[in-house]
Design a protein around this motif. Structure first.
Motif, PDB file in Angstrom:
ATOM      1  N   LEU A 144       0.844  -1.187   0.000  1.00  0.00           N
ATOM      2  CA  LEU A 144       0.000   0.000   0.000  1.00  0.00           C
ATOM      3  C   LEU A 144       0.883   1.242   0.000  1.00  0.00           C
ATOM      4  O   LEU A 144       1.908   1.288   0.665  1.00  0.00           O
ATOM      5  CB  LEU A 144      -0.902   0.013   1.239  1.00  0.00           C
ATOM      6  CG  LEU A 144      -1.922  -1.116   1.364  1.00  0.00           C
ATOM      7  CD1 LEU A 144      -2.613  -1.053   2.731  1.00  0.00           C
ATOM      8  CD2 LEU A 144      -2.955  -1.028   0.252  1.00  0.00           C
ATOM      9  N   VAL A 145       0.460   2.250  -0.753  1.00  0.00           N
ATOM     10  CA  VAL A 145       1.194   3.519  -0.814  1.00  0.00           C
ATOM     11  C   VAL A 145       0.205   4.648  -0.551  1.00  0.00           C
ATOM     12  O   VAL A 145      -0.766   4.809  -1.285  1.00  0.00           O
ATOM     13  CB  VAL A 145       1.872   3.726  -2.190  1.00  0.00           C
ATOM     14  CG1 VAL A 145       2.583   5.076  -2.233  1.00  0.00           C
ATOM     15  CG2 VAL A 145       2.853   2.596  -2.471  1.00  0.00           C
ATOM     16  N   ARG A 146       0.454   5.398   0.517  1.00  0.00           N
ATOM     17  CA  ARG A 146      -0.406   6.539   0.854  1.00  0.00           C
ATOM     18  C   ARG A 146       0.463   7.797   0.923  1.00  0.00           C
ATOM     19  O   ARG A 146       0.674   8.371   1.967  1.00  0.00           O
ATOM     20  CB  ARG A 146      -1.106   6.305   2.199  1.00  0.00           C
ATOM     21  CG  ARG A 146      -1.965   5.041   2.253  1.00  0.00           C
ATOM     22  CD  ARG A 146      -2.748   4.985   3.551  1.00  0.00           C
ATOM     23  NE  ARG A 146      -3.533   3.768   3.695  1.00  0.00           N
ATOM     24  CZ  ARG A 146      -3.101   2.683   4.317  1.00  0.00           C
ATOM     25  NH1 ARG A 146      -1.894   2.677   4.861  1.00  0.00           N
ATOM     26  NH2 ARG A 146      -3.862   1.610   4.417  1.00  0.00           N
ATOM     27  N   ARG A 147       1.004   8.197  -0.206  1.00  0.00           N
ATOM     28  CA  ARG A 147       1.920   9.331  -0.265  1.00  0.00           C
ATOM     29  C   ARG A 147       1.573  10.212  -1.462  1.00  0.00           C
ATOM     30  O   ARG A 147       1.048   9.720  -2.464  1.00  0.00           O
ATOM     31  CB  ARG A 147       3.372   8.850  -0.405  1.00  0.00           C
ATOM     32  CG  ARG A 147       3.801   7.891   0.681  1.00  0.00           C
ATOM     33  CD  ARG A 147       5.143   7.252   0.391  1.00  0.00           C
ATOM     34  NE  ARG A 147       5.477   6.257   1.400  1.00  0.00           N
ATOM     35  CZ  ARG A 147       6.566   5.495   1.366  1.00  0.00           C
ATOM     36  NH1 ARG A 147       7.434   5.620   0.382  1.00  0.00           N
ATOM     37  NH2 ARG A 147       6.788   4.612   2.328  1.00  0.00           N
ATOM     38  N   ARG A 148       1.873  11.490  -1.343  1.00  0.00           N
ATOM     39  CA  ARG A 148       1.663  12.388  -2.462  1.00  0.00           C
ATOM     40  C   ARG A 148       2.686  12.087  -3.548  1.00  0.00           C
ATOM     41  O   ARG A 148       3.893  12.003  -3.278  1.00  0.00           O
ATOM     42  CB  ARG A 148       1.800  13.844  -2.016  1.00  0.00           C
ATOM     43  CG  ARG A 148       0.741  14.297  -1.039  1.00  0.00           C
ATOM     44  CD  ARG A 148       0.909  15.759  -0.702  1.00  0.00           C
ATOM     45  NE  ARG A 148       0.681  16.607  -1.855  1.00  0.00           N
ATOM     46  CZ  ARG A 148       0.820  17.918  -1.850  1.00  0.00           C
ATOM     47  NH1 ARG A 148       1.231  18.534  -0.751  1.00  0.00           N
ATOM     48  NH2 ARG A 148       0.578  18.634  -2.924  1.00  0.00           N
ATOM     49  N   PRO A 149       2.253  11.912  -4.804  1.00  0.00           N
ATOM     50  CA  PRO A 149       3.220  11.640  -5.880  1.00  0.00           C
ATOM     51  C   PRO A 149       4.122  12.839  -6.123  1.00  0.00           C
ATOM     52  O   PRO A 149       3.761  13.987  -5.851  1.00  0.00           O
ATOM     53  CB  PRO A 149       2.314  11.355  -7.091  1.00  0.00           C
ATOM     54  CG  PRO A 149       1.034  12.069  -6.780  1.00  0.00           C
ATOM     55  CD  PRO A 149       0.861  11.963  -5.293  1.00  0.00           C
ATOM     56  N   LEU A 150       5.302  12.571  -6.639  1.00  0.00           N
ATOM     57  CA  LEU A 150       6.228  13.622  -7.009  1.00  0.00           C
ATOM     58  C   LEU A 150       5.975  14.039  -8.456  1.00  0.00           C
ATOM     59  O   LEU A 150       5.666  13.199  -9.299  1.00  0.00           O
ATOM     60  CB  LEU A 150       7.671  13.145  -6.863  1.00  0.00           C
ATOM     61  CG  LEU A 150       8.131  12.679  -5.473  1.00  0.00           C
ATOM     62  CD1 LEU A 150       9.572  12.191  -5.549  1.00  0.00           C
ATOM     63  CD2 LEU A 150       7.986  13.798  -4.454  1.00  0.00           C
ATOM     64  N   VAL A 151       6.095  15.317  -8.718  1.00  0.00           N
ATOM     65  CA  VAL A 151       5.991  15.759 -10.110  1.00  0.00           C
ATOM     66  C   VAL A 151       7.208  15.222 -10.846  1.00  0.00           C
ATOM     67  O   VAL A 151       8.274  15.011 -10.245  1.00  0.00           O
ATOM     68  CB  VAL A 151       5.915  17.293 -10.203  1.00  0.00           C
ATOM     69  CG1 VAL A 151       4.676  17.817  -9.497  1.00  0.00           C
ATOM     70  CG2 VAL A 151       7.159  17.939  -9.622  1.00  0.00           C
ATOM     71  N   PRO A 152       7.089  14.963 -12.166  1.00  0.00           N
ATOM     72  CA  PRO A 152       8.194  14.319 -12.907  1.00  0.00           C
ATOM     73  C   PRO A 152       9.541  15.007 -12.747  1.00  0.00           C
ATOM     74  O   PRO A 152      10.567  14.343 -12.565  1.00  0.00           O
ATOM     75  CB  PRO A 152       7.698  14.367 -14.357  1.00  0.00           C
ATOM     76  CG  PRO A 152       6.204  14.319 -14.239  1.00  0.00           C
ATOM     77  CD  PRO A 152       5.887  15.126 -13.011  1.00  0.00           C
ATOM     78  N   ALA A 153       9.559  16.344 -12.786  1.00  0.00           N
ATOM     79  CA  ALA A 153      10.847  17.050 -12.700  1.00  0.00           C
ATOM     80  C   ALA A 153      11.511  16.806 -11.353  1.00  0.00           C
ATOM     81  O   ALA A 153      12.732  16.582 -11.284  1.00  0.00           O
ATOM     82  CB  ALA A 153      10.638  18.551 -12.927  1.00  0.00           C
ATOM     83  N   GLU A 154      10.728  16.824 -10.273  1.00  0.00           N
ATOM     84  CA  GLU A 154      11.317  16.594  -8.956  1.00  0.00           C
ATOM     85  C   GLU A 154      11.687  15.129  -8.781  1.00  0.00           C
ATOM     86  O   GLU A 154      12.696  14.809  -8.151  1.00  0.00           O
ATOM     87  CB  GLU A 154      10.369  17.022  -7.843  1.00  0.00           C
ATOM     88  CG  GLU A 154      11.027  16.921  -6.465  1.00  0.00           C
ATOM     89  CD  GLU A 154      10.185  17.490  -5.346  1.00  0.00           C
ATOM     90  OE1 GLU A 154      10.730  18.240  -4.522  1.00  0.00           O
ATOM     91  OE2 GLU A 154       8.976  17.179  -5.289  1.00  0.00           O
ATOM     92  N   ALA A 155      10.883  14.230  -9.335  1.00  0.00           N
ATOM     93  CA  ALA A 155      11.191  12.802  -9.235  1.00  0.00           C
ATOM     94  C   ALA A 155      12.569  12.507  -9.838  1.00  0.00           C
ATOM     95  O   ALA A 155      13.347  11.712  -9.289  1.00  0.00           O
ATOM     96  CB  ALA A 155      10.120  11.972  -9.941  1.00  0.00           C
TER      97      ALA A 155
END
Length: 277
Positions: A171-182
């Motif tokens: 399970l993942v309950r985290r805000r996704p990172l925008v591609p540039a920051e990822a």
């Protein structure tokens, strides 16, 4: 407001939720199917959105009544736990003939603000709802512009994901990172020195058919030590790293050290293996 009011008992919290529902119900035409209000706050920065499902099933965005917004603030203040803080986000759902449903974002989690509050908002949050240092998560510390606490010589290790469901799936309950920051986070994770490596790979928890895919190595920047799975899952499945590790990487301006002193490496190995130095 300079300090939170006295705590609300559970029955008082339920009564307040009912009052919020009554105010919202009075402001919309009859025949509605559902009212969904989302509330986010940090200090004096407040965001509130109301989604009304009309009789024909069409969702419509409406500005919630100011009294409902005020009562949500009262509810948030009344749920403050001394030294622990209070929630920064909540979703309340009302449907005719059914009890209301209230979902509160835990005090350690950052809600998805529509507009990022300024640092003073998070500073006010910590003044209005004081927290013990161990209950100030890294992301909140960073948002408030606070210095990191003095290290106690411990090296932290991240959570790979947030648990598993009944079938064993992660399970993942985290805000996704925008591609540039990822990409910048990946570069940091991959640049830190390796302190433990294996020639074999492990299974992919998100893709069981990949039995030999996840790198079995560990890296450290001296403050954190993480397995290769962290970068792998971000790269392959878009799984954000532990939010505290992401906040740490941001605080270091996405620049990983090329070298880590041997004593720090020893501490990192101890954190990974569980051995005492």
């Amino acid at each position: 407001m300079t300090q939170p009011p006295g705590p609300l008992r559970p029955e008082q919290q339920q009564e307040l939720v009912g009052q919020i529902g009554a105010v919202l119900t009075a402001q919309v035409p009859p025949g509605w199917r559902q009212l969904r209000v989302e509330y986010r706050a940090a200090g004096r920065h407040v965001e509130a959105d109301l989604l009304v499902t009309t009789p024909d099933g069409t969702p419509r965005v409406v500005q919630p009544h100011p009294e409902a917004v005020r009562l949500l603030g009262v509810l948030r203040s009344g749920m403050y736990q001394p030294g622990r803080g209070t929630w920064l986000g909540a979703i309340l759902v009302f449907e005719p003939g059914r009890p209301p449903v209230a979902d509160f974002v835990g005090p350690d989690l950052e809600p998805p603000f529509r507009q990022q509050p300024p640092p003073i908002g998070f500073q006010d949050e910590l003044r209005f709802f004081p927290r013990a240092d161990e209950h100030v998560p890294a992301w909140l510390r960073e948002r408030a512009g606070m210095a990191a606490p003095v290290s106690d010589g411990q090296v932290r290790t991240p959570r790979i994901y947030d648990g598993v469901d009944a079938s064993g799936k992660p399970l993942v309950r985290r805000r996704p990172l925008v591609p540039a920051e990822a990409e910048r986070v990946l570069a940091y994770l991959d640049a830190a020195p390796v302190i433990l490596a294996s020639r074999s790979n492990g299974p992919d928890a998100f893709a069981p058919d990949r039995a030999d895919a996840v790198p079995m190595n560990f890296r450290t920047d001296g403050a954190w030590a993480w397995p290769g799975a962290v970068a792998y899952y971000l790269r392959e499945h878009g799984v954000p790293p532990d939010p505290d590790l992401v906040a740490h990487i941001r605080a270091r301006r996405f620049t990983a050290p090329s070298e880590v002193p041997e004593p720090a490496k020893d501490l990192a190995l101890a954190a990974i293996t569980g051995e005492e130095l």
